[in-house]
Write an enzyme that holds these catalytic residues in place. Structure first.
Site, PDB file in Angstrom:
ATOM      1  N   ARG A  35       0.822  -1.210   0.000  1.00  0.00           N
ATOM      2  CA  ARG A  35       0.000   0.000   0.000  1.00  0.00           C
ATOM      3  C   ARG A  35       0.857   1.262   0.000  1.00  0.00           C
ATOM      4  O   ARG A  35       0.468   2.294  -0.558  1.00  0.00           O
ATOM      5  CB  ARG A  35      -0.906  -0.039   1.243  1.00  0.00           C
ATOM      6  CG  ARG A  35      -2.010   0.993   1.267  1.00  0.00           C
ATOM      7  CD  ARG A  35      -2.980   0.643   2.398  1.00  0.00           C
ATOM      8  NE  ARG A  35      -3.656   1.815   2.931  1.00  0.00           N
ATOM      9  CZ  ARG A  35      -4.824   2.266   2.471  1.00  0.00           C
ATOM     10  NH1 ARG A  35      -5.434   1.650   1.503  1.00  0.00           N
ATOM     11  NH2 ARG A  35      -5.372   3.335   3.015  1.00  0.00           N
ATOM     12  N   ILE A  61      -7.481   7.405  -1.155  1.00  0.00           N
ATOM     13  CA  ILE A  61      -7.310   5.955  -1.263  1.00  0.00           C
ATOM     14  C   ILE A  61      -8.143   5.390  -0.104  1.00  0.00           C
ATOM     15  O   ILE A  61      -8.051   5.872   1.032  1.00  0.00           O
ATOM     16  CB  ILE A  61      -5.816   5.566  -1.178  1.00  0.00           C
ATOM     17  CG1 ILE A  61      -5.620   4.053  -1.086  1.00  0.00           C
ATOM     18  CG2 ILE A  61      -5.113   6.202  -0.005  1.00  0.00           C
ATOM     19  CD1 ILE A  61      -4.129   3.646  -1.220  1.00  0.00           C
ATOM     20  N   SER A  62      -8.989   4.413  -0.387  1.00  0.00           N
ATOM     21  CA  SER A  62      -9.917   3.949   0.645  1.00  0.00           C
ATOM     22  C   SER A  62      -9.179   3.316   1.821  1.00  0.00           C
ATOM     23  O   SER A  62      -8.084   2.777   1.679  1.00  0.00           O
ATOM     24  CB  SER A  62     -10.893   2.922   0.065  1.00  0.00           C
ATOM     25  OG  SER A  62     -11.453   3.394  -1.126  1.00  0.00           O
ATOM     26  N   GLN A  63      -9.832   3.339   2.952  1.00  0.00           N
ATOM     27  CA  GLN A  63      -9.351   2.676   4.179  1.00  0.00           C
ATOM     28  C   GLN A  63      -9.155   1.183   3.849  1.00  0.00           C
ATOM     29  O   GLN A  63      -9.998   0.600   3.146  1.00  0.00           O
ATOM     30  CB  GLN A  63     -10.450   2.890   5.216  1.00  0.00           C
ATOM     31  CG  GLN A  63     -10.306   2.226   6.538  1.00  0.00           C
ATOM     32  CD  GLN A  63     -11.660   2.210   7.251  1.00  0.00           C
ATOM     33  OE1 GLN A  63     -12.713   2.354   6.618  1.00  0.00           O
ATOM     34  NE2 GLN A  63     -11.622   2.008   8.549  1.00  0.00           N
TER      35      GLN A  63
END
Ligand code: SAH
Length: 649
Positions: A35, A61-63
């Site tokens: 990530r 950017i999503s969790q």
């Protein structure tokens, strides 16, 4: 050097496994994708935080958890072909690429799309194609898909995405308003049919495009507001004699509960007074039961029934929050009730009653005063029993703590025994004066309930609230008997059916409105009241003086906002008569609840609750702007205003 391997492993365990991500494939893929490579270098150290991170252009950017949850909900297999809408950084596409044969991902922002394409290719993901287009139309070139995952929220499900699902294919998409949504799963069950389930509440950036949000307007909210505007019954001005007649339909019910979204708004008091007068005058309602303490309301009741009041009659409503009943709006109604009652037979008078239990002190005094007159020996016993509570009479909220430390024995047995004794002497006592006995037994019950309430309140769980609302309901039941009709005034949080609010859904709390519905079904009608902005009489803290405060415009994701945008005020929404309105508004959203304390600084956390409004209420009365009530001798403000009975001075 940061240990990303370690952070990633910890993320898998703490943020994913513990929260229900169980699919071994998903966990393995999340464990592989780096990530840190998908965020700007200066954010790399936060790459495994439990949060979305900025990627520029107002996007995130999503969790990690939400990426994993969406993929798990999509139930994908290794041979699947998947479409992702909203490439963003490309992170979720990379996780998908670890799991399936072929991934297509679409992004509307050219710069983000190009950066993601470059990054994915450098990291060696050769089974991902990035397309730079409006993804609300899907990617027909590669359709159909076994799964479609949408990483941005839409007002409704875009048709093209449904059409591009394979038979049995799954679409995962957040649907709702711009700042609060529910994650929805659609499964294609045949060429023309789809099933749908709700996976819970989420928060995503908006999906902007032809079948999503308009670049700069909230189309869905507008459509809803239009429907609401068309369904609203415009109400006349509050001082128009016709106002009350607009509520004639309520007369079909035996119990009419009238709410309020604050404890200090003039319009709510005046509107409820107008409705109450109409129900009393034209429809035979003879009980007005309010969220006030029994002994205080009993003093007021003597006033409205034009009974002499005893020499040492205490002054009503001395406890915080005094403005709740000591205000001009209430005083006006009481004077009207008195006028209505004068000259009427005893049985035909409209009574003013209190359902609440806070004034333990007043109730104790009332029981003792009653017994002193009718049975002095019993009065001495009662005084002895209630003596146990004396140290807490003025500050009962500290009673629970004292019981907890076991320095004092709970007074439970004593107050229950006192109540039983009184009830056991019913026949003797009642023959002297039926009304006075009813009042005394009600006070004895209040003391027992209040002792219990203050004892458990200290633990701060749902039981204290529930005990209070049950006691209110029991009192109302005793008042109703077999044939009476009652108007009830209490806060929206008490009248709303708690099964359709966060109180019931996540806190195990019940409500007076719920108990009425459970006990009386269609005999009861629940009317909520609300407003968008204005001023309110409230305190900053419990036991602090009241002030006139300004009320912030309601939250953009609230029912209040929809009603505001509808542009009709004052208005009545009738959910019993209007099925379409009821069903369109039934997906839960925020509703504002202001009590005696208003904290504007922390408004969202302190004053909003998720509610399915048309299910919790049968009707709703709307004032776009509302103003503070006028306290009569108000808690440190407006001193010097002349006061009259029933409020003493
Ligand atoms: N999955 C991404 C996060 C995406 S954020 C990740 O993990 O990195 C949502 C993205 O959707 C944003 O990049 C936004 O630009 C994009 N988006 C919004 N509307 C879109 C549309 N109509 N078509 C394609 N992408 C869209």
């Amino acid at each position: 050097m940061l240990d990303f391997e370690f952070s990633r492993a910890r993320m898998i365990k703490n943020q994913l496994s513990r929260r229900g991500i169980t699919d071994p494939g998903v966990l393995a893929a999340m464990g592989k994708v780096r990530r840190e490579s998908f965020v700007a270098p200066d954010l790399a150290e936060f790459a495994y935080e439990d949060a979305p991170l900025t990627i520029g252009f107002g996007q995130t950017i999503s969790q990690p958890f939400i990426v994993a949850a969406m993929i798990q909900h999509a139930r994908i297999g290794p041979e699947d072909k998947v479409l992702e809408v909203g490439t963003g950084s490309g992170y979720a596409a990379a996780v998908l690429a670890e799991l399936v044969r072929e991934v297509h991902t679409v992004e509307r922002n050219r710069r983000l799309g190009e950066a993601a394409r470059e990054r994915l290719s450098q990291l060696g993901y050769d089974n991902v194609s990035v397309h730079i287009v409006d993804g609300t139309g899907g990617w027909p070139e590669a359709a159909p898909f076994d799964a479609i995952i949408v990483a941005a929220s839409a007002p409704s499900i875009p048709e093209p995405l449904k059409e591009q699902l394979e038979l049995g294919g799954r679409l995962i998409i957040p649907i709702g308003s711009e700042d609060r949504q529910h994650l929805i799963r659609i499964v294609r069950t045949s060429a023309t049919t789809f099933s749908q389930d709700d996976l819970g509440r989420v928060m995503f950036v908006p999906l902007i495009g032809r079948h999503g949000w308009n670049e700069n307007s909230t189309q869905h909210a507008r459509a809803l507001s239009l429907l609401v505007a068309n369904s609203a019954t415009a109400l006349p001005a509050l001082d128009d004699p016709l106002f009350g007649t607009m509520f004639d339909r309520l007369a079909e019910h035996r119990i009419v509960l009238l709410g309020e979204s604050t404890h200090g708004t003039s319009e709510f008091y005046r509107a409820r007074a107008a409705v109450t007068k109409r129900l009393v005058e034209a429809h035979g309602f003879r009980i007005v039961a309010v969220e006030a303490d029994w002994p205080d309301a009993a003093i007021v009741d003597r006033f409205v029934c034009d009974r002499p009041h005893p020499q040492k009659e205490p002054v009503a409503f001395q406890r915080f929050p005094r403005w709740m009943w000591r205000n001009r709006e209430t005083s006006e109604l009481l004077t009207w009730l008195k006028g209505f009652n004068i000259g009427r037979a005893e049985a035909d008078r409209c009574r003013f009653r209190g359902l609440d239990i806070y004034n333990m002190h007043g109730a104790i005094d009332a029981v003792i005063t009653y017994l002193e007159k009718i049975d002095p020996r019993a009065a001495a016993v009662a005084r002895e029993r209630y003596g146990c509570l004396t140290p807490w009479q003025n500050e009962p909220s500290t009673y629970g703590r004292a019981v907890l430390t076991k320095a004092y024995k709970a007074c439970e047995d004593a107050v229950i025994q006192q109540c039983r004794d009184l009830l056991a002497r019913r026949l003797d006592y009642e023959s002297a004066d039926v009304g006075a006995f009813f009042d005394a037994q009600q006070n004895a019950r209040l003391v027992a309930a209040a002792e219990h309430y203050y004892r458990i309140m200290y633990y701060g769980n749902a039981s204290a609230w529930n005990l209070r609302d049950r006691q209110m309901f029991d009192t109302l039941e005793r008042l109703l008997g077999a044939k009476e009709k009652a108007v009830v005034w209490a806060h929206n949080s008490h009248v709303a059916d708690a099964r359709h609010t966060e109180m019931g859904a996540s806190r195990d709390e019940l409500s007076l409105g719920q108990l009425c519905r459970e006990g009386h079904g269609a005999e009861c009608a629940i009317v909520g009241f609300g407003s968008y902005e204005g001023t309110v009489t409230a305190a900053h803290d419990w036991n602090r003086p009241s002030e006139t405060m300004s009320v912030a415009p309601a939250h953009s994701a609230s029912y209040e906002r929809i009603f505001h945008d509808a542009g009709v005020s004052p208005a009545l929404f009738d959910f019993i008569a209007d099925e379409a309105l009821k069903s369109e508004l039934s997906t839960s959203r925020l509703q504002r609840f202001i009590g005696v304390v208003y904290r504007r600084e922390t408004e969202l956390r302190s004053h909003y609750m998720e509610v399915a409004l048309p299910l919790a209420f049968d009707a709703f009365v709307w004032f776009d702007r509302s103003e503070a009530i006028t306290p009569i001798d108000g808690d440190g403000v407006r001193r010097g205003v002349p006061d009259t009975f029933p409020f003493g001075l």
